[in-house]
Design a protein around this motif. Structure first.
Motif, mmCIF file in Angstrom:
data_model
loop_
_atom_site.group_PDB
_atom_site.id
_atom_site.type_symbol
_atom_site.label_atom_id
_atom_site.label_comp_id
_atom_site.label_asym_id
_atom_site.label_seq_id
_atom_site.Cartn_x
_atom_site.Cartn_y
_atom_site.Cartn_z
ATOM 1 N N ASP A 69 -16.891 8.367 19.083
ATOM 2 C CA ASP A 69 -17.393 8.805 17.781
ATOM 3 C C ASP A 69 -16.592 10.010 17.298
ATOM 4 N N PHE A 70 -16.203 9.985 16.033
ATOM 5 C CA PHE A 70 -15.505 11.117 15.444
ATOM 6 C C PHE A 70 -16.580 12.070 14.909
ATOM 7 N N ASP A 71 -17.292 12.730 15.856
ATOM 8 C CA ASP A 71 -18.483 13.470 15.467
ATOM 9 C C ASP A 71 -18.393 14.971 15.707
ATOM 10 N N GLU A 72 -17.215 15.466 16.085
ATOM 11 C CA GLU A 72 -17.095 16.911 16.244
ATOM 12 C C GLU A 72 -17.118 17.588 14.883
ATOM 13 N N SER A 73 -17.731 18.756 14.797
ATOM 14 C CA SER A 73 -17.760 19.470 13.523
ATOM 15 C C SER A 73 -16.339 19.837 13.117
ATOM 16 N N ASN A 83 0.454 8.314 20.580
ATOM 17 C CA ASN A 83 -0.334 7.202 20.067
ATOM 18 C C ASN A 83 -1.645 7.684 19.452
ATOM 19 N N THR A 84 -2.185 6.865 18.555
ATOM 20 C CA THR A 84 -3.389 7.250 17.839
ATOM 21 C C THR A 84 -4.638 6.830 18.606
ATOM 22 N N LEU A 85 -5.721 7.541 18.333
ATOM 23 C CA LEU A 85 -7.011 7.221 18.941
ATOM 24 C C LEU A 85 -7.662 6.036 18.234
ATOM 25 N N TYR A 86 -7.501 5.991 16.916
ATOM 26 C CA TYR A 86 -8.100 4.901 16.140
ATOM 27 C C TYR A 86 -7.259 3.627 16.259
ATOM 28 N N VAL A 87 -7.845 2.523 15.865
ATOM 29 C CA VAL A 87 -7.134 1.241 15.880
ATOM 30 C C VAL A 87 -6.267 1.149 14.632
ATOM 31 N N MET A 137 -9.287 12.304 21.745
ATOM 32 C CA MET A 137 -10.726 12.117 21.877
ATOM 33 C C MET A 137 -11.409 13.456 22.116
ATOM 34 N N GLU A 138 -10.812 14.292 22.947
ATOM 35 C CA GLU A 138 -11.398 15.595 23.251
ATOM 36 C C GLU A 138 -11.509 16.469 22.008
ATOM 37 N N MET A 139 -10.535 16.360 21.130
ATOM 38 C CA MET A 139 -10.583 17.168 19.907
ATOM 39 C C MET A 139 -11.572 16.616 18.886
ATOM 40 N N HIS A 140 -11.613 15.302 18.755
ATOM 41 C CA HIS A 140 -12.442 14.682 17.721
ATOM 42 C C HIS A 140 -13.900 14.498 18.128
ATOM 43 N N ASN A 141 -14.147 14.442 19.417
ATOM 44 C CA ASN A 141 -15.440 13.981 19.890
ATOM 45 C C ASN A 141 -16.192 15.072 20.644
ATOM 46 N N SER A 142 -17.465 15.219 20.334
ATOM 47 C CA SER A 142 -18.290 16.205 21.039
ATOM 48 C C SER A 142 -18.978 15.599 22.247
ATOM 49 N N GLY A 143 -18.768 14.301 22.486
ATOM 50 C CA GLY A 143 -19.402 13.630 23.612
ATOM 51 C C GLY A 143 -18.419 12.802 24.405
ATOM 52 N N LYS A 144 -18.770 11.549 24.674
ATOM 53 C CA LYS A 144 -17.963 10.680 25.515
ATOM 54 C C LYS A 144 -17.889 9.286 24.891
ATOM 55 N N PRO A 145 -16.942 8.460 25.335
ATOM 56 C CA PRO A 145 -16.779 7.138 24.707
ATOM 57 C C PRO A 145 -17.912 6.183 25.057
#
Length: 368
Positions: free
Chosen positions: A244-248, A83-87, A182-190
């Motif tokens: 947030d999709f904020d990972e470099s 399943n996807t992370l985004y809606v 989420m772990e791959m895309h995000n440098s933080g937490k939800p």
């Protein structure tokens, strides 16, 4: 190091051999049936079913060609994705199955069943120790890890974050559960969007670390207690929990490589990529633009890293498609992916994959 073998054939067909038949010949020549024992083995065929509205995903006819070969050897194949992370139209298993069926991937058209690997809400995952530079424990859809054999069938295309979407992207990102993504895309937490939250407490009930509390009937996440497991994302019925999709982009590519290594492990695996309808963006988009280059052909290898390199090199040898996003951006770097998405660096994924021993960046191209 000995170069990895990558097998290639173009999309020309004859009266005697159509494209699905040609794909079967490519796979046989590459040695998949000779080197892997499929008898009574559960075989996961990882494919992207395409977001609703997108028409550049691989036709199910290609999936059936792979399924037919596996079944001919006594294997038990199933098509799968997580399943996807985004809606969107693939954020839970029910919507995901509806999308797969609408896009033509049914047991009747492909000859096998579709299993959404991380379950109904994207929370059915296996924790796979990897001890990588960025990932210590990958969160992989359980059905993928339960399989005896793994095959990737990839639509090779552009991607706005990773440069291109090839075998590594299909495997690493595609097989991650929602928490894994989420772990791959995000440098933080939800975090919780209060305007959307309906105060149902589903997230709180599923949090094992007491990180979620309520004020004025709205959820909030204490990042000092949150471990980033992502279960709250999967259980929220209104998608109020977001990341947030904020990972470099470079670190994202490295994480994808490490997730790919976790997926493949020590079990038999084989990889196929079709370089066709090379859209500038991922098939996760609910639309697709015209291809950036002409169709190239079909590639196959036991080495997913060499496969991605061969496909990337083949794309970069092609002329730019008139009227495409790539033509509008102009060719400045002699790299079609960099020119399409200047803020990306697809080489970071390949380089990290080689570094962690996932595969070989050097390849020998064998043309049928």
């Amino acid at each position: 190091m000995v170069k990895s073998k990558v097998y290639f054939t173009n999309f020309h067909a004859t009266f005697q051999e159509n494209l699905p038949q040609k794909l079967k010949r490519l796979i046989k020549t590459a040695g998949m049936l000779d080197q892997i024992d499929f008898q009574n083995k559960y075989t996961a065929i990882k494919i992207h079913f395409g977001e609703l509205g997108n028409l550049s995903f691989l036709r199910p006819n290609y999936a059936k060609a792979v399924v037919d070969l596996v079944k001919s050897q006594g294997g038990k194949p199933f098509l799968t994705d997580c399943n996807t992370l985004y809606v969107g139209s693939r954020k839970n298993a029910l919507d995901h199955l509806d999308t797969a069926y609408e896009n033509g991937f049914s047991p009747f058209s492909t000859g096998c069943h579709v299993l959404i690997a991380d379950g109904l809400k994207g929370t059915d995952e296996s924790l796979v120790p990897i001890d990588g530079e960025y990932i210590k424990e990958a969160k992989i859809g359980r059905a993928v890890m339960d399989a005896d054999i793994f095959i990737s069938l990839t639509h090779f295309k552009g991607h706005e974050s990773t440069g291109f979407g090839g075998a590594l992207k299909n495997i690493g990102m595609g097989c991650g559960s929602r928490a894994g993504k989420m772990e791959m895309h995000n440098s933080g937490k939800p975090h919780v969007t209060e305007e959307t939250c309906i105060g149902c407490h589903a997230c709180e009930k599923n949090c094992a670390h007491s990180a979620i509390s309520f004020q004025n009937k709205k959820a909030g996440i204490d990042h000092n207690l949150c471990v980033g497991c992502g279960r709250c994302i999967g259980v929220c019925p209104v998608d109020a929990v977001e990341t947030d999709f904020d990972e470099s982009n470079d670190i994202l590519n490295c994480k994808i490589a490490e997730y790919t290594k976790a997926v493949l492990g020590d079990r038999p695996h084989f990889h196929i990529s079709l370089v066709m309808d090379v859209s500038p963006y991922c098939d996760c988009h609910s639309e697709n633009d015209i291809p950036i280059i002409p169709d190239v052909g079909m590639f196959a290898s036991f080495d997913p890293v060499a496969l991605d390199m061969a496909c990337a090199d083949a794309v970069n040898r092609q002329p730019v498609m008139a009227g495409s996003v790539l033509e509008k951006h102009g060719s400045h770097h002699h790299d079609h992916f960099k020119d399409t998405h200047p803020n990306t660096n697809w080489k970071s994924s390949v380089e990290h994959a080689v570094k962690i021993g996932l595969g070989n960046g050097e390849y020998e191209l064998i043309t049928l």
